[in-house]
Design a protein around this motif. Structure first.
Motif, PDB file in Angstrom:
ATOM      1  N   ASP A   5       0.830  -1.211   0.000  1.00 61.21           N
ATOM      2  CA  ASP A   5       0.000   0.000   0.000  1.00 61.21           C
ATOM      3  C   ASP A   5       0.860   1.254   0.000  1.00 61.21           C
ATOM      4  N   ALA A   6       1.924   1.211   0.819  1.00 61.31           N
ATOM      5  CA  ALA A   6       2.785   2.387   0.930  1.00 61.31           C
ATOM      6  C   ALA A   6       3.437   2.721  -0.407  1.00 61.31           C
ATOM      7  N   GLN A   7       3.817   1.692  -1.135  1.00 62.29           N
ATOM      8  CA  GLN A   7       4.492   1.925  -2.417  1.00 62.29           C
ATOM      9  C   GLN A   7       3.521   1.989  -3.591  1.00 62.29           C
ATOM     10  N   GLY A   8       2.280   1.679  -3.344  1.00 69.40           N
ATOM     11  CA  GLY A   8       1.296   1.692  -4.418  1.00 69.40           C
ATOM     12  C   GLY A   8       1.521   0.604  -5.464  1.00 69.40           C
ATOM     13  N   TRP A   9       1.798  -0.632  -5.000  1.00 66.41           N
ATOM     14  CA  TRP A   9       2.058  -1.729  -5.940  1.00 66.41           C
ATOM     15  C   TRP A   9       0.918  -1.912  -6.922  1.00 66.41           C
ATOM     16  N   LYS A  10      -0.305  -1.658  -6.441  1.00 60.56           N
ATOM     17  CA  LYS A  10      -1.468  -1.895  -7.296  1.00 60.56           C
ATOM     18  C   LYS A  10      -1.381  -1.074  -8.564  1.00 60.56           C
ATOM     19  N   ASP A  11      -0.757   0.112  -8.479  1.00 59.16           N
ATOM     20  CA  ASP A  11      -0.699   0.980  -9.652  1.00 59.16           C
ATOM     21  C   ASP A  11       0.532   0.746 -10.504  1.00 59.16           C
ATOM     22  N   ILE A  12       1.641   0.320  -9.868  1.00 64.86           N
ATOM     23  CA  ILE A  12       2.870   0.254 -10.652  1.00 64.86           C
ATOM     24  C   ILE A  12       3.138  -1.128 -11.223  1.00 64.86           C
ATOM     25  N   ILE A  13       2.621  -2.164 -10.598  1.00 63.96           N
ATOM     26  CA  ILE A  13       2.956  -3.503 -11.096  1.00 63.96           C
ATOM     27  C   ILE A  13       2.091  -3.840 -12.298  1.00 63.96           C
ATOM     28  N   HIS A  14       2.780  -4.167 -13.386  1.00 64.42           N
ATOM     29  CA  HIS A  14       2.098  -4.400 -14.641  1.00 64.42           C
ATOM     30  C   HIS A  14       2.647  -5.655 -15.294  1.00 64.42           C
ATOM     31  N   PRO A  15       1.879  -6.603 -15.753  1.00 64.37           N
ATOM     32  CA  PRO A  15       0.428  -6.666 -15.676  1.00 64.37           C
ATOM     33  C   PRO A  15      -0.066  -6.998 -14.262  1.00 64.37           C
ATOM     34  N   SER A  16      -1.316  -6.676 -14.004  1.00 64.07           N
ATOM     35  CA  SER A  16      -1.837  -6.800 -12.644  1.00 64.07           C
ATOM     36  C   SER A  16      -1.948  -8.256 -12.204  1.00 64.07           C
ATOM     37  N   SER A  17      -1.944  -9.182 -13.164  1.00 64.94           N
ATOM     38  CA  SER A  17      -2.059 -10.595 -12.795  1.00 64.94           C
ATOM     39  C   SER A  17      -0.893 -11.021 -11.898  1.00 64.94           C
ATOM     40  N   LEU A  18       0.248 -10.329 -12.032  1.00 61.67           N
ATOM     41  CA  LEU A  18       1.394 -10.670 -11.180  1.00 61.67           C
ATOM     42  C   LEU A  18       1.059 -10.471  -9.721  1.00 61.67           C
ATOM     43  N   LEU A  19       0.399  -9.363  -9.432  1.00 64.40           N
ATOM     44  CA  LEU A  19       0.069  -9.070  -8.051  1.00 64.40           C
ATOM     45  C   LEU A  19      -1.069  -9.971  -7.569  1.00 64.40           C
ATOM     46  N   GLU A  20      -1.978 -10.283  -8.499  1.00 65.92           N
ATOM     47  CA  GLU A  20      -3.073 -11.187  -8.128  1.00 65.92           C
ATOM     48  C   GLU A  20      -2.530 -12.533  -7.683  1.00 65.92           C
ATOM     49  N   ALA A  21      -1.444 -12.985  -8.357  1.00 67.88           N
ATOM     50  CA  ALA A  21      -0.865 -14.280  -7.988  1.00 67.88           C
ATOM     51  C   ALA A  21      -0.268 -14.238  -6.589  1.00 67.88           C
ATOM     52  N   CYS A  22       0.026 -13.033  -6.097  1.00 66.39           N
ATOM     53  CA  CYS A  22       0.586 -12.887  -4.750  1.00 66.39           C
ATOM     54  C   CYS A  22      -0.493 -12.653  -3.701  1.00 66.39           C
TER      55      CYS A  22
END
Lengths: 302, 409
Positions: free
Chosen positions: B107-124
């Motif tokens: 949240d502090a780094q805003g991963w939701k906005d910077i990580i592309h594609p978003s599926s990478l973050l979904e896998a985490c």
């Protein structure tokens, strides 16, 4: 438990006889109970669950076993173990005994020969497997040597031919194991009283007949020990396959122990691995229990 | 088991108190030349930030390393951080509460906005909480071709799969293996998955691997893929190498026409001083469907009882995602960065093609993210058997494939 007659009137209770021996046995008894029996019960119980990476008590009945027996790879593993087992048993005994009998002819440099033949046993299965992988490799090994001698059509590539790959593994297994069998047999032969041989010679019985009808029956305990050692080696064959072929070509040289490992740790399916190991245990039990019954149950009669 | 765990935990505790408070042991299986260079970039960055990176490389591939890592985490001797392929490999560890929650860092780094594609973050993500820090993207969907081999055979370098299949007889006439495939089981199933997404398209791929639709898996679209796999089997019949890099080496030396392999093969071409476009050609999506999967590596942080270490874990997680670390690491590794806003000017032609496809959003999740390791293992078994046993017809194999898909979880 032979009763060493403590022939006094105030005979102590059975439980407290040989106290020190019994106390000394407690750690082993506990180990057997908790590690062997406990571990087995635990494994069998969890083989009826759908445990994946972590063991969980979610029972699914016989699902894991149904899947196991409908998996091609498991069937091939069992077939391979069967072929490897039968051949390994026969050849280990025959080669081991013949070598021992030859060694027993009061030859010169017996120590040297014995050491040479026993030496492969000092190598681990992994090393054995790698060495034989090279020897059987068509480009570096036997095939290449024979071809360079002039027989250019010679083909010998057991590890790359799905139909005979298990025999390539068998060769390595025998090379490693027969030395030990020979030494066991030799010890057995040396245990036969010299007088038996003298008597046979006086009666004019040829040497091969003496071996076959007198010596071998007398060596029964040695044979039983040898059988147990070979059989346990067969069931747990794993590292040899990993080092030589890692199950290939395709899945032609898979064995049950490798199936268990791969499913438990690589596919993260503990339930399936437990089911497979339970089947292995069952197979061993089917062989061992009747044998143990005959061997130890029979002794009381004599 | 339990007492062993306590024992291991106790030794870990002793080790932890005697060492500096912000030392983190990081386990991974990056041991080849290029991989080790990439890891040292991470270590340098972490050391420069004031903490100490204790390298815990485990030799062998992921298949060897993962059981060791998992048994350490379960056995009560967790490391500071560990690599996994992001996906479902660590799913149960997360569910069992053994992994550190990184949501506040994210949240502090805003991963939701910077990580592309978003599926990478979904896998985490599990139940809305984030448990891993993705570090790179590796894609499978590449066909690597040896320009020299096609020159020798007197045919133009193919631009798609069909041309490649058509060129196979000409290659064979020159004693060249058309398609190099290593014997390790993941390579054959990987090649099949590439055929699937490239020839049948994204929708079919997702219906099979994501929705686990057995009917589609048994249907005509997938039948075409099996036909292609049959072609691939015939083209690779003479390829008897084991490891993927040995197969890549056949392509580098012109003994083989091509290889279907992930972008990590690029490192091998680089080590051999070959230039993309001149010495070798890369066709993403087999030249048919330019699409790449977004598997890759991520770092997971096991829960530790030491507050200071926990803070260090969070600092490392935050560091891995920063642009500088992303560029340094991925250039060495030959993989793509997990954020679209970094500048990879030094990337070569093939990497740029990959970045381009990524920017267009033509991406699919990796099968590792969609299926459990158990199902993946079954599919691996099927394809290693299929590629080695010409007596299995494509129809039989498809029927078995559909059954695995139907039972998958």
């Amino acid at each position: 438990m032979g009763g060493v007659g403590v022939a006094t009137s105030d005979r102590p209770i059975n439980l407290f006889r040989n106290m020190t021996a019994k106390v000394a046995a407690i750690p082993m008894i506990l180990t057997v109970l908790f590690v062997f029996v406990g571990g087995t019960v635990w494994t069998v119980t969890y083989s009826f669950t759908s445990s994946k990476l972590l063991p969980k008590l979610k029972f699914v009945g016989l699902d894991q076993y149904e899947r196991l027996w409908s998996t091609n790879r498991w069937i091939i593993s069992i077939e391979n173990l069967f072929i490897y087992g039968i051949c390994s048993l026969i050849f280990s005994f025959v080669i081991g005994f013949v070598l021992a009998a030859l060694m027993d002819q009061k030859i010169r440099f017996e120590n040297t020969f014995r050491t040479i033949i026993l030496y492969p046993f000092a190598l681990s299965f992994i090393v054995t497997g790698l060495v034989w992988q090279w020897i059987l490799n068509p480009e570096f090994g036997v095939q290449n040597i024979v071809r360079s001698l002039g027989w250019t059509g010679f083909v010998f590539d057991p590890l790359y031919n799905a139909d005979i790959v298990i025999y390539g593994i068998l060769i390595a297994g025998l090379w490693q194991g027969t030395g030990l069998i020979m030494v066991l047999m030799l010890a057995g032969l040396r245990g036969i009283d010299e007088d038996v041989w003298k008597a046979a010679r006086v009666d004019g019985i040829p040497a091969w007949k003496t071996y076959l009808f007198i010596v071998i029956p007398m060596m029964r305990p040695v044979f039983v020990t040898t059988l147990v050692i070979i059989a346990s080696g067969i069931v747990r064959v794993y590292d040899l396959v990993v080092a030589q072929t890692s199950g290939g070509p395709g899945i032609a040289s898979e064995v049950p122990a490798k199936y268990v490992y791969d499913y438990m740790f690589q596919s993260q399916n503990l339930g399936q691995g437990f089911a497979a190991s339970t089947m292995m245990l069952l197979a061993v039990a089917i062989v061992v229990i009747p044998w143990a019954y005959l061997e130890f149950g029979g002794r009381k009669r004599g | 088991m339990r007492s062993l765990g306590i024992l291991l935990g106790a030794t870990a505790l002793v080790a932890a108190t005697s060492a500096g408070a912000t030392e983190l042991e990081v386990t991974h299986w990056w041991t080849s030349g290029g991989e080790a260079a990439a890891v040292s970039e991470l270590a340098k960055a972490f050391n420069a930030s004031g903490d100490v990176w204790v390298d815990g490389a485990i030799a062998g591939s992921g298949g060897v390393a993962r059981p060791i890592m998992i048994s350490r985490i379960i056995g009560g001797d967790p490391m500071g951080a560990t690599q996994f392929n992001h996906g479902r490999q660590a799913e149960e560890l997360v569910e069992a509460g053994l992994m550190q929650d990184l949501t506040d860092v994210a949240d502090a780094q805003g991963w939701k906005d910077i990580i592309h594609p978003s599926s990478l973050l979904e896998a985490c993500t599990l139940d809305g909480k984030i448990y891993c820090a993705p570090v790179n993207i590796h894609s499978w969907q590449w066909l690597w071709l040896s320009n020299a081999a096609f020159e020798k055979a007197g045919v133009a370098v193919p631009t798609n799969w069909d041309e490649f299949v058509a060129a196979a007889p000409a290659l064979e006439a020159q004693g060249i293996i058309p398609l190099a495939v290593g014997q390790q089981s993941w390579q054959t199933s990987g090649a099949f998955n590439v055929l699937m997404v490239s020839l049948a398209g994204k929708d079919i791929f997702l219906q099979v691997y994501d929705e686990k639709n057995a009917e589609v898996a048994a249907g005509p679209d997938v039948a075409r893929v099996f036909k292609a796999a049959d072609d691939a089997r015939k083209m690779s019949a003479k390829s008897s190498v084991q490891d993927w890099n040995q197969a890549t080496n056949l392509v580098i030396t012109g003994q083989a026409g091509g290889q279907i392999m992930g972008d990590w093969a690029q490192g091998e071409f680089q080590v051999a001083n070959q230039v993309a476009g001149e010495d070798y050609t890369c066709l993403p999506g087999l030249g048919v469907n330019e699409i790449i999967s977004t598997g890759g590596d991520a770092f997971y942080f096991p829960k530790l009882n030491d507050a200071e270490k926990t803070e260090a874990q969070k600092r490392l997680a935050a560091l891995l995602v920063t642009p500088e670390v992303q560029v340094g690491f991925n250039l060495k590794k030959g993989s793509l960065p997990i954020r679209g806003d970094v500048d990879l000017a030094a990337a070569n032609d093939c990497m740029k093609k990959g970045l381009d496809i990524l920017a267009k959003g033509n991406v699919i999740p990796d099968p590792n993210q969609l299926m459990s390791p158990d199902s993946i293992g079954q599919i691996n078994d099927l394809f290693v058997e299929f590629f080695n046993d010409a007596s299995i017809t494509p129809e039989d194999a498809q029927a078995r494939f559909a059954e695995i898909v139907g039972n998958a979880d």
